[in-house]
Write an enzyme that holds these catalytic residues in place. Structure first.
Site, mmCIF file in Angstrom:
data_model
loop_
_atom_site.group_PDB
_atom_site.id
_atom_site.type_symbol
_atom_site.label_atom_id
_atom_site.label_comp_id
_atom_site.label_asym_id
_atom_site.label_seq_id
_atom_site.Cartn_x
_atom_site.Cartn_y
_atom_site.Cartn_z
ATOM 1 C CE LYS A 1 10.339 23.163 -1.010
ATOM 2 N NZ LYS A 1 9.051 22.476 -1.128
ATOM 3 N NE ARG B 1 3.190 20.322 -5.228
ATOM 4 C CZ ARG B 1 4.167 20.836 -4.500
ATOM 5 N NH1 ARG B 1 4.810 21.916 -4.935
ATOM 6 N NH2 ARG B 1 4.503 20.321 -3.331
HETATM 7 C C1 PLP Z 1 8.270 23.008 -0.136
HETATM 8 C C2 PLP Z 1 7.246 22.250 0.574
HETATM 9 C C3 PLP Z 1 6.863 22.625 1.876
HETATM 10 C C4 PLP Z 1 7.404 23.867 2.549
HETATM 11 O O1 PLP Z 1 6.851 25.005 1.933
HETATM 12 P P1 PLP Z 1 7.099 26.486 2.489
HETATM 13 O O2 PLP Z 1 6.143 27.313 1.764
HETATM 14 O O3 PLP Z 1 8.509 26.807 2.192
HETATM 15 O O4 PLP Z 1 6.841 26.422 3.958
HETATM 16 C C5 PLP Z 1 5.930 21.854 2.524
HETATM 17 N N1 PLP Z 1 5.379 20.773 1.928
HETATM 18 C C6 PLP Z 1 5.707 20.389 0.674
HETATM 19 C C7 PLP Z 1 5.049 19.206 0.077
HETATM 20 C C8 PLP Z 1 6.640 21.116 -0.045
HETATM 21 O O5 PLP Z 1 6.974 20.739 -1.281
#
Ligand code: PLP
Length: 373
Positions: free
Chosen positions: A43, A141
């Site tokens: 993302k 969350r």
């Molecule tokens: C963005 C996201 C990740 C990845 O997070 P990082 O800190 O970039 O490794 C993993 N799980 C969920 C649910 C996320 O939204």
């Protein structure tokens, strides 16, 4: 630094070899040392196709994950061609469930009502949709709250009766809203819930997903609880960050992405604005430090392209003063002939990026991309 003609700025330079080195490093830790399957998160890169191809070709990656189906839809085919699964990280909107069925192999989800509708949608698409039920272990969350055991088991019972849903596993997300750090106790609690579900309902869960880049540090310490068998990594891959304690992961670099911007004005001016102070272009009351007369450079990049608080000049003589939508002002007073050379109009200034800066740079249509192979 000389200006190169026929180049468009601002530009992000993506060093594919460095990025591959980061991927090798996090994969070695997660897969070889941690015994986990690996979901790489796209993302922050807006699912950049060149990087996705590199991820899809990596033998240790199992899943390619994103929070947005629009991003996933660009690489579902290439992921499948390389034997990888796609994973949706943001719990789905009811309005996008047909796209979930179409593009997503494994869907993180936390609302029983949405799961019911997903079951119907999957039925219409002639698919059994794998889901990862999210459990909230305290970060507050997404997910079923870990203390609401009854609600969790009720949901599992109902899901197990759904013809077109497969409960593939459970997962947790930490260090996002509540900044809660993954530890043996909260991740261990997740494993306990998984075992309880398995015992009570007579099933086997394939995946217990233990979080994001804030969980990887536990592997090196030998503290990742037994049973956690998947991590979802974005920031640790792109920037080499352990996001629990803000350390650098061994074998990674933080400069695989470099932002370049061009100087469009260079003048000596006072450091304090002249006249009555109102609010700036973003409605903020600015604070100025009196540094006397400054050598100021304006570069042609702004808040529409990057996050000013999430970029660092590669030249450590340069300091970022502030900016607006389309301009950033730099203090280049220290950049003298005696001190390593002066900048001139048309020169390029380079920056490394933090997570927020990278997100914006990769999302802005105004920032060109160049790949170093
Ligand atoms: C963005 C996201 C990740 C990845 O997070 P990082 O800190 O970039 O490794 C993993 N799980 C969920 C649910 C996320 O939204």
């Amino acid at each position: 630094m000389a200006n190169k003609e026929n180049c468009m700025y601002p530009k992000v330079i993506i060093d594919m070899a460095k990025l591959k080195q980061n991927l090798d490093a996090v994969a070695e830790t997660t897969v070889d040392k941690g015994g986990c399957s690996l979901a790489i998160v796209t993302k922050v890169l807006c699912a950049d196709s060149t990087v996705v191809e590199m991820i899809a070709n990596h033998p240790k990656v199992n899943l390619i994950a994103d929070s947005r189906i629009k991003n996933i839809s660009t690489y579902t085919d290439i992921a499948h061609e390389h034997g990888k699964k796609t994973m949706l990280l943001r719990i789905p909107m009811i309005s996008e469930l047909s796209d979930v069925v179409r593009y997503v192999d494994l869907c993180q989800i936390s609302e029983i009502e949405t799961i019911r509708l997903l079951n119907q949608e999957a039925h219409q698409g002639d698919k059994v949709q794998k889901i990862l039920l999210m459990i909230d272990m305290g970060d507050l969350r997404e997910g079923f709250f870990f203390k609401d055991k009854e609600l969790i088991h009720e949901a599992v019972s109902e899901i197990l009766g759904m013809e077109n849903i497969e409960l593939y596993g459970i997962g947790v997300n930490l260090t996002c809203y509540g900044a809660i750090i993954p530890k043996p106790d909260n991740l261990g609690g997740l494993v306990e819930i998984a075992r309880e579900i398995e015992g009570k309902h007579g099933i086997q869960l394939q995946m217990i997903s233990g979080g994001n880049s804030s969980s990887i540090y536990l592997i090196d310490r030998g503290e990742l609880p037994e049973g956690i068998n998947n991590l979802r990594l974005g920031e640790s891959f792109v920037l080499g960050n352990d996001t629990a304690y803000e350390t650098k992961l061994p074998g990674t670099t933080d400069d695989a992405f470099i932002l370049e911007a061009e100087i469009v004005e260079l003048k000596s001016k006072p450091s304090l604005p002249i006249g009555d102070v109102g609010v700036d272009a973003f409605g903020q009351k600015p604070y100025y430090e009196d540094r006397g007369i400054m050598q100021r450079a304006i570069i042609a990049v702004g808040k529409q392209d990057v996050d000013i608080d999430s970029m660092t000049p590669v030249d450590n003589r340069v300091e970022i003063m502030g900016g607006s939508s389309d301009h950033i002002i730099l203090d280049v007073t220290k950049c003298t002939e005696e001190n390593g050379g002066e900048y001139k109009v048309g020169d390029i200034v380079q920056f490394t990026l933090g997570y927020g800066g990278l997100l914006k740079v990769m999302t802005s249509p105004y920032v060109e991309k160049e790949y170093l192979k």
